[in-house]
Design a protein around this motif. Structure first.
Motif, PDB file in Angstrom:
ATOM      1  N   ARG A  37       1.202  19.040  -0.183  1.00 56.98           N
ATOM      2  CA  ARG A  37       1.269  17.810   0.739  1.00 56.98           C
ATOM      3  C   ARG A  37       0.525  16.903   0.399  1.00 56.98           C
ATOM      4  NH1 ARG A  37       4.855  17.995   4.820  1.00 56.98           N
ATOM      5  NH2 ARG A  37       5.506  20.125   4.760  1.00 56.98           N
ATOM      6  N   GLU A  38      -0.964  17.315   0.375  1.00 54.79           N
ATOM      7  CA  GLU A  38      -1.905  16.202   0.143  1.00 54.79           C
ATOM      8  C   GLU A  38      -2.220  15.942  -1.198  1.00 54.79           C
ATOM      9  OE1 GLU A  38      -3.625  15.537   2.974  1.00 54.79           O
ATOM     10  OE2 GLU A  38      -2.211  16.602   3.953  1.00 54.79           O
ATOM     11  N   LEU A  40      -2.129  14.024  -4.827  1.00 57.74           N
ATOM     12  CA  LEU A  40      -2.414  12.774  -5.388  1.00 57.74           C
ATOM     13  C   LEU A  40      -0.835  12.192  -5.855  1.00 57.74           C
ATOM     14  CD1 LEU A  40      -5.752  11.900  -7.171  1.00 57.74           C
ATOM     15  CD2 LEU A  40      -5.002  11.293  -4.634  1.00 57.74           C
ATOM     16  N   ARG A  43       1.129  10.844  -3.031  1.00 58.18           N
ATOM     17  CA  ARG A  43       0.477   9.650  -2.679  1.00 58.18           C
ATOM     18  C   ARG A  43       0.939   8.376  -3.580  1.00 58.18           C
ATOM     19  NH1 ARG A  43      -5.514   9.982  -0.976  1.00 58.18           N
ATOM     20  NH2 ARG A  43      -5.003  12.118  -0.344  1.00 58.18           N
ATOM     21  N   ASP A  48       8.867  10.289  -1.842  1.00 59.50           N
ATOM     22  CA  ASP A  48       8.434  11.604  -1.987  1.00 59.50           C
ATOM     23  C   ASP A  48       9.431  12.729  -1.196  1.00 59.50           C
ATOM     24  OD1 ASP A  48       7.125  12.153   0.731  1.00 59.50           O
ATOM     25  OD2 ASP A  48       6.040  10.502  -0.382  1.00 59.50           O
TER      26      ASP A  48
END
Ligand code: ADP
Length: 451
Positions: A37-38, A40, A43, A48
Motif C-alpha cells: 500500500r505504501e 512508491l 504513489r 492504482d
C-alpha cells in the motif's frame, strides 16, 4: 501508441516501467497487494488498484484480478516486468483474449523458450550449440543413468520448467544419480507443476554470458551486447558486468551471432536474453532464453545508451526498433544487486524497516530502487532493495567508481549485501576479471566480515 499501461509488478521494476511510460506520454496503472500500500509505484502511477492480500499467489500472480484491474482502469496494455507473470504464456494469451496488448513476446514464444527441453531442440535445429545432454525429458531413472554415463559425470538434472536458479540438481557420480534424479522429478512436480527433467553435462568452471536481444514485428532481431553474470550464489546472479572480461572480440562475435540466430529461429519479438555458458576450453553453449526484461538490463542501457523498456513498449505497439544494429559500447559497466540479506547466513532474507537509506550518486552512477528511509521491506517478496550500476571509461574506472559508491551507501535497520559486495570489488581475482560461476564457492571468506 498505447494510452494507458498497467504494470503487473511491484518494486523497482514497476517504477522503472512507470518512468519509461511517462517519457512516452503514456498514463500508468499500478496494481498492489495489501503489503505494498505504501509503495512508491502506487504513489507514482496515475491510477492504482489493490489486487489482494500480501502473498503473491493471492495478488501479483492472480491473472483474473490483474485483467479485471486493467479493464476497470481502462488500460490498453500490460507490462509484466520480470518474475511473477512475466513468463506465463497463459497470461499473455489472456491479455490478447481481453483485447489488452501484452508488452512482451507472443504466448508461443514464451512457451517454446519456457520449456528448457523444447528450447534446446529449437536451438539444435538452427545449429546453435547446446550443452551435451539428453535429447528431451527422461522419465526412467535407469535409462537416464545410461544417458548420464554417456554424457560423462558430473551431470546436472534440470527441470524443464525450472527458473530462478531453482529445479536443478548436480550428480557427481553414478552412485548418487538415481536418487538425485528421482528427487529432481518430484521437486520439479511440486515446484512447477511439471515433473519433466532432462540431464546435461555439468561444466566445471563456466562463465555465465548472456546477450541482450531485441526484436520487432518487422523482422528485425539484433543483440545489444553481452553481460557477464558469473558472480552467483546458488545459481542466482549477484553482480553483472559488460563487456565481459572473458571474451575476445572473435568469441564475442561468434556468441553474438549464435544469440541472434537462436532468437531469429523463433522470430522473436520484444526484449529477451539468450543465456549461454562459456566453458574454460573456449567452447560456448546455449543454456536458455529468458523472454522478458531482466533485472540486470540497466547494464546494457548504460553500455549502449538505449532505453530497453521504451523499446519494449514501442515494439509491442507495432513500431520498428529504433536501431538496426548492435550499438557501440560506451566504456565499461558493473551492476551490484543490493539485497536485504545476510551473506554470512547463507543469504537469509533480512526484512524490516530501513531506519536510514542514503544512496550514493555522482557521475556514472545509476541507482534503481523503490525504497526510502522509513520503508519497511516486506517478508513476502524477493529481497532486492536496490540495483547499483556504475559506468566508467574502462573497467578499472567502473570498478573504482563502484567501490566508492558502495562505501558511501548507507543503509541501517536491516542487514544488506553492501559490505559483501565491497569485499568482492576488492578481491584480487574479481579485479583481474577472473571469475566463473564457482567463484563464490571458492572464495568463501568473502561471505563473512573479516575478524
Ligand atoms: P534458471 O532458469 O533457474 O536461471 P539456468 O539454466 O539459467 O537456470 O542456470 C542458472 C545457473 O546454473 C547458470 O548461470 C550456471 O551457474 C548454473 N548452471 C546451469 N546449467 C549448468 C551446467 N550445465 N553446467 C554448469 N553450471 C550450470
Amino acid at each position: 501508441m498505447f494510452k494507458k499501461v498497467l504494470i503487473a509488478n511491484r518494486g523497482e521494476i514497476a517504477l522503472r516501467v512507470i518512468r519509461a511510460c511517462r517519457e512516452l506520454g503514456i498514463a500508468t496503472v499500478a496494481v498492489y497487494s495489501e503489503a505494498d500500500r505504501e509503495s512508491l509505484h502506487v504513489r507514482f502511477a496515475d491510477d492504482d488498484v489493490c489486487i489482494g492480500p500480501a502473498p503473491a499467489r493471492d495478488s501479483y500472480l492472480k491473472i483474473p484480478r490483474i485483467i479485471a484491474a486493467a479493464e476497470i482502469a481502462g488500460a490498453d496494455a500490460i507490462h509484466p516486468g520480470y518474475g511473477f507473470l512475466a513468463e506465463n504464456a497463459e497470461f499473455a494469451e489472456t491479455c490478447a483474449a481481453s483485447n489488452i496488448a501484452f508488452i512482451g513476446p507472443t504466448a508461443d514464444q514464451i512457451r517454446v523458450m519456457g520449456d528448457k527441453a523444447a528450447a534446446r531442440n529449437a536451438m539444435t535445429k538452427v545449429g546453435v550449440p547446446i550443452i551435451p545432454g539428453t535429447p528431451g525429458p527422461m522419465e526412467d531413472a535407469e535409462e537416464a543413468l545410461i544417458c548420464a554415463r554417456e554424457i560423462g559425470f558430473p551431470v546436472i538434472i534440470k527441470a524443464a520448467a525450472g527458473g530462478g536458479g531453482k529445479g536443478m540438481r548436480v550428480a557427481t557420480e553414478p552412485d548418487d544419480f538415481v536418487r538425485s534424479f528421482q528427487l529432481a522429478r518430484s521437486e520439479a512436480l511440486s515446484a512447477f507443476g511439471n515433473g519433466d527433467v532432462y540431464v546435461e553435462k555439468y561444466l566445471a568452471r563456466p562463465r555465465h554470458i548472456e546477450f541482450q536481444i531485441m526484436g520487432d514485428r518487422h523482422g528485425s532481431v539484433i543483440h545489444l551486447g553481452e553481460r557477464d553474470c558469473s558472480v552467483q550464489r546458488r545459481h542466482q546472479k549477484l553482480i553483472e558486468e559488460a563487456p565481459s572480461p572473458g571474451l575476445t572480440p572473435e568469441l564475442r562475435a561468434a556468441m553474438g551471432d549464435a544469440a541472434v540466430k537462436g532468437a531469429k529461429a523463433i522470430d522473436y519479438v520484444g526484449a529477451g536474453t539468450m543465456e549461454m555458458l562459456l566453458n574454460d576450453d573456449g567452447k560456448f553453449y546455449f543454456m536458455e532464453m529468458n523472454t522478458r526484461i531482466q533485472v540486470e538490463h540497466p547494464v546494457t542501457e548504460m553500455l549502449t545508451g538505449v532505453d530497453l523498456v521504451k523499446e519494449q513498449i514501442l515494439v509491442a505497439a507495432g513500431e520498428k526498433l529504433s536501431l538496426t544494429e548492435t550499438p557501440a559500447y560506451r566504456g565499461h559497466v558493473i551492476e551490484c544487486r543490493v539485497n536485504a540479506e545476510d551473506p554470512a547466513r547463507n543469504f537469509q532474507p533480512s526484512p524490516g524497516r530501513l531506519d536510514v537509506f542514503h544512496p550514493p550518486g555522482g557521475p556514472g552512477v545509476r541507482l534503481d530502487t523503490h525504497v526510502y528511509t522509513g520503508y519497511v521491506v516486506p517478508p513476502y517478496y524477493d529481497s532486492l532493495i536496490a540495483k547499483l550500476i556504475c559506468q566508467g571509461r574502462d573497467r578499472s574506472e567502473a570498478l573504482r567508481r563502484m567501490q566508492v559508491a558502495l562505501e558511501s551507501f548507507v543503509v541501517e535497520g536491516v542487514t544488506t549485501t553492501i559490505p559483501f559486495l565491497a569485499r568482492v570489488m576488492a578481491n584480487k581475482h574479481f579485479q583481474a576479471g577472473e571469475v566463473d560461476t564457482k567463484f563464490l564457492e571458492r572464495e568463501t571468506d568473502l561471505l563473512r566480515e573479516p575478524a
